[in-house]
Scaffold this motif. Structure first.
Motif, PDB file in Angstrom:
ATOM      1  N   VAL A 127     -67.629  58.182 -33.272  1.00  0.00           N
ATOM      2  CA  VAL A 127     -67.725  58.310 -34.729  1.00  0.00           C
ATOM      3  C   VAL A 127     -66.416  58.849 -35.295  1.00  0.00           C
ATOM      4  O   VAL A 127     -65.892  58.326 -36.302  1.00  0.00           O
ATOM      5  CB  VAL A 127     -68.910  59.222 -35.112  1.00  0.00           C
ATOM      6  N   ASP A 128     -65.867  59.879 -34.671  1.00  0.00           N
ATOM      7  CA  ASP A 128     -64.593  60.453 -35.128  1.00  0.00           C
ATOM      8  C   ASP A 128     -63.497  59.401 -35.130  1.00  0.00           C
ATOM      9  O   ASP A 128     -62.708  59.303 -36.077  1.00  0.00           O
ATOM     10  CB  ASP A 128     -64.184  61.620 -34.230  1.00  0.00           C
ATOM     11  N   ASN A 129     -63.442  58.615 -34.057  1.00  0.00           N
ATOM     12  CA  ASN A 129     -62.399  57.590 -33.927  1.00  0.00           C
ATOM     13  C   ASN A 129     -62.558  56.525 -35.009  1.00  0.00           C
ATOM     14  O   ASN A 129     -61.589  56.142 -35.684  1.00  0.00           O
ATOM     15  CB  ASN A 129     -62.482  56.959 -32.539  1.00  0.00           C
ATOM     16  N   LEU A 130     -63.783  56.055 -35.206  1.00  0.00           N
ATOM     17  CA  LEU A 130     -64.031  55.014 -36.213  1.00  0.00           C
ATOM     18  C   LEU A 130     -63.648  55.496 -37.608  1.00  0.00           C
ATOM     19  O   LEU A 130     -62.969  54.789 -38.369  1.00  0.00           O
ATOM     20  CB  LEU A 130     -65.498  54.593 -36.181  1.00  0.00           C
ATOM     21  N   ILE A 131     -64.059  56.708 -37.940  1.00  0.00           N
ATOM     22  CA  ILE A 131     -63.756  57.246 -39.271  1.00  0.00           C
ATOM     23  C   ILE A 131     -62.258  57.485 -39.429  1.00  0.00           C
ATOM     24  O   ILE A 131     -61.672  57.198 -40.485  1.00  0.00           O
ATOM     25  CB  ILE A 131     -64.552  58.549 -39.511  1.00  0.00           C
ATOM     26  N   LYS A 132     -61.644  57.981 -38.378  1.00  0.00           N
ATOM     27  CA  LYS A 132     -60.210  58.291 -38.427  1.00  0.00           C
ATOM     28  C   LYS A 132     -59.368  57.063 -38.776  1.00  0.00           C
ATOM     29  O   LYS A 132     -58.369  57.164 -39.493  1.00  0.00           O
ATOM     30  CB  LYS A 132     -59.767  58.861 -37.082  1.00  0.00           C
ATOM     31  N   VAL A 133     -59.759  55.890 -38.262  1.00  0.00           N
ATOM     32  CA  VAL A 133     -58.963  54.674 -38.513  1.00  0.00           C
ATOM     33  C   VAL A 133     -59.461  53.886 -39.724  1.00  0.00           C
ATOM     34  O   VAL A 133     -58.924  52.829 -40.046  1.00  0.00           O
ATOM     35  CB  VAL A 133     -58.918  53.763 -37.271  1.00  0.00           C
ATOM     36  N   GLY A 134     -60.510  54.387 -40.392  1.00  0.00           N
ATOM     37  CA  GLY A 134     -60.886  53.796 -41.674  1.00  0.00           C
ATOM     38  C   GLY A 134     -62.217  53.079 -41.739  1.00  0.00           C
ATOM     39  O   GLY A 134     -62.564  52.506 -42.781  1.00  0.00           O
ATOM     40  N   TYR A 135     -63.003  53.096 -40.662  1.00  0.00           N
ATOM     41  CA  TYR A 135     -64.333  52.479 -40.714  1.00  0.00           C
ATOM     42  C   TYR A 135     -65.334  53.491 -41.261  1.00  0.00           C
ATOM     43  O   TYR A 135     -65.322  54.665 -40.876  1.00  0.00           O
ATOM     44  CB  TYR A 135     -64.785  52.030 -39.319  1.00  0.00           C
ATOM     45  N   HIS A 136     -66.203  53.024 -42.127  1.00  0.00           N
ATOM     46  CA  HIS A 136     -67.258  53.892 -42.651  1.00  0.00           C
ATOM     47  C   HIS A 136     -68.336  53.009 -43.263  1.00  0.00           C
ATOM     48  O   HIS A 136     -68.114  51.835 -43.552  1.00  0.00           O
ATOM     49  CB  HIS A 136     -66.698  54.855 -43.712  1.00  0.00           C
ATOM     50  N   GLY A 137     -69.512  53.583 -43.408  1.00  0.00           N
ATOM     51  CA  GLY A 137     -70.575  52.874 -44.106  1.00  0.00           C
ATOM     52  C   GLY A 137     -71.454  51.999 -43.236  1.00  0.00           C
ATOM     53  O   GLY A 137     -72.242  51.213 -43.776  1.00  0.00           O
ATOM     54  N   TRP A 138     -71.368  52.145 -41.912  1.00  0.00           N
ATOM     55  CA  TRP A 138     -72.283  51.360 -41.072  1.00  0.00           C
ATOM     56  C   TRP A 138     -73.678  51.983 -41.143  1.00  0.00           C
ATOM     57  O   TRP A 138     -73.845  53.169 -41.430  1.00  0.00           O
ATOM     58  CB  TRP A 138     -71.768  51.292 -39.640  1.00  0.00           C
ATOM     59  N   LYS A 139     -74.674  51.167 -40.840  1.00  0.00           N
ATOM     60  CA  LYS A 139     -76.056  51.631 -40.895  1.00  0.00           C
ATOM     61  C   LYS A 139     -76.432  52.418 -39.646  1.00  0.00           C
ATOM     62  O   LYS A 139     -77.033  53.502 -39.738  1.00  0.00           O
ATOM     63  CB  LYS A 139     -77.005  50.429 -41.049  1.00  0.00           C
ATOM     64  N   SER A 140     -76.105  51.868 -38.459  1.00  0.00           N
ATOM     65  CA  SER A 140     -76.476  52.513 -37.198  1.00  0.00           C
ATOM     66  C   SER A 140     -75.389  52.285 -36.164  1.00  0.00           C
ATOM     67  O   SER A 140     -74.716  51.249 -36.164  1.00  0.00           O
ATOM     68  CB  SER A 140     -77.800  51.952 -36.655  1.00  0.00           C
ATOM     69  N   LEU A 141     -75.241  53.250 -35.278  1.00  0.00           N
ATOM     70  CA  LEU A 141     -74.372  53.116 -34.110  1.00  0.00           C
ATOM     71  C   LEU A 141     -75.257  53.264 -32.879  1.00  0.00           C
ATOM     72  O   LEU A 141     -75.789  54.346 -32.618  1.00  0.00           O
ATOM     73  CB  LEU A 141     -73.281  54.183 -34.104  1.00  0.00           C
TER      74      LEU A 141
ATOM     75  N   LEU B  37     -63.757  46.318 -32.895  1.00  0.00           N
ATOM     76  CA  LEU B  37     -63.324  47.179 -33.998  1.00  0.00           C
ATOM     77  C   LEU B  37     -62.172  48.085 -33.586  1.00  0.00           C
ATOM     78  O   LEU B  37     -61.232  48.310 -34.350  1.00  0.00           O
ATOM     79  CB  LEU B  37     -64.489  48.033 -34.496  1.00  0.00           C
ATOM     80  N   LEU B  38     -62.253  48.603 -32.363  1.00  0.00           N
ATOM     81  CA  LEU B  38     -61.215  49.483 -31.821  1.00  0.00           C
ATOM     82  C   LEU B  38     -60.570  48.821 -30.607  1.00  0.00           C
ATOM     83  O   LEU B  38     -61.240  48.131 -29.843  1.00  0.00           O
ATOM     84  CB  LEU B  38     -61.819  50.827 -31.385  1.00  0.00           C
ATOM     85  N   SER B  39     -59.283  49.040 -30.431  1.00  0.00           N
ATOM     86  CA  SER B  39     -58.551  48.430 -29.314  1.00  0.00           C
ATOM     87  C   SER B  39     -58.424  49.388 -28.137  1.00  0.00           C
ATOM     88  O   SER B  39     -58.020  50.547 -28.305  1.00  0.00           O
ATOM     89  CB  SER B  39     -57.157  48.002 -29.770  1.00  0.00           C
ATOM     90  N   THR B  40     -58.759  48.898 -26.942  1.00  0.00           N
ATOM     91  CA  THR B  40     -58.522  49.685 -25.722  1.00  0.00           C
ATOM     92  C   THR B  40     -57.217  49.282 -25.044  1.00  0.00           C
ATOM     93  O   THR B  40     -56.909  49.769 -23.958  1.00  0.00           O
ATOM     94  CB  THR B  40     -59.683  49.519 -24.711  1.00  0.00           C
TER      95      THR B  40
END
Length: 261
Positions: A186-200, A120-123
């Protein structure tokens, strides 16, 4: 007359011998051994591409660093249009599976699992400044970078993520990141547009010394025990898929920078 036949025989034999030697020379592994790692640029490219492919198909395992002579090759691949095309091909296959795979029961227990890093995110921005796999991993440095929450989204999975969510699946994110990185992740995921997952799901103290494959296997077992049906797993490491219980399908994204056992 006899002398002519003998000369013709010697010429034919010599040609066959030279051809057999030339045929053997195409093998880059032989070439590399004979030359102690130094060969022509084309041979080195073949060797490094062979190394990369064998990482992807899980023949090469447990490496700490990319071979020094292949770092530039891996960097070029991971920042190339070919990497993007290979990733998009995997995602297209996942979409094809999605189009016909699953009859959801509507009870909130139909799960689709994603890895986080390099799924989902690139390193890649981090490794671009830290040897592109040619340096042994400095976990402290990598985690400091993760805390900055600056990892970009991977476009090829971003769209699929939302398509799966809109289809009614419960998206479970299972990452090898530590629990201490939850807020940053969580901040990173939301910042780039991911949302609505059930669990992390992140690794707690009790999981940190467990191999990634067994930690992720344990998480899946817990999900199954809770009644979840795991339709699919998408990740960039084989350790995301190995061990029971499995999913109906798995899709691996390319990544030959590092190996997580």
């Amino acid at each position: 007359m006899q002398m002519g036949k003998l000369l013709r025989f010697l010429l034919i034999f010599s040609s066959l011998f030279i051809a057999s030697v030339a045929a053997a020379d195409w093998n880059i592994l032989n070439h590399k051994r004979r030359n102690n790692g130094v060969g022509s640029s084309s041979s080195l490219k073949n060797y490094c591409e062979s190394w990369r492919i064998n990482v992807e198909v899980n023949n090469i395992r447990g490496f700490d660093v990319v071979p020094q002579e292949c770092v530039e090759h891996i960097k070029k691949y991971m920042t190339s249009s070919q990497y993007k095309a290979d990733s998009e091909r995997a995602i297209e296959e996942a979409k094809l599976y999605l189009s016909s795979c699953c009859t959801l029961k509507g009870d909130g227990k139909d799960a689709w699992i994603f890895d986080v890093d390099d799924t989902l995110l690139s390193t890649v921005p981090y490794y671009n400044k830290h040897g592109f796999g040619g340096e042994k991993l400095n976990a402290t440095s990598l985690e400091a970078w993760m805390k900055e929450s600056k990892a970009p989204a991977l476009e090829h999975t971003f769209k699929l993520f939302h398509e799966i969510k809109d289809r009614g699946f419960k998206i479970i994110l299972v990452s090898s990141r530590k629990e201490t990185l939850r807020s940053s992740t969580v901040d990173n995921l939301i910042k780039v547009g991911y949302h609505g997952w059930k669990s992390l799901m992140l690794r707690g103290l009790e999981d940190e010394f467990m191999e990634v494959q067994w930690y992720k296997s344990k998480v899946r077992q817990e999900l199954v025990n809770e009644g979840y049906r795991i339709w699919c797993i998408i990740g960039d490491q084989w350790s995301s898929f190995e061990g029971p219980p499995g999913a109906e399908r798995t899709f691996k994204l390319p990544n030959s920078i590092y190996y997580l056992p």
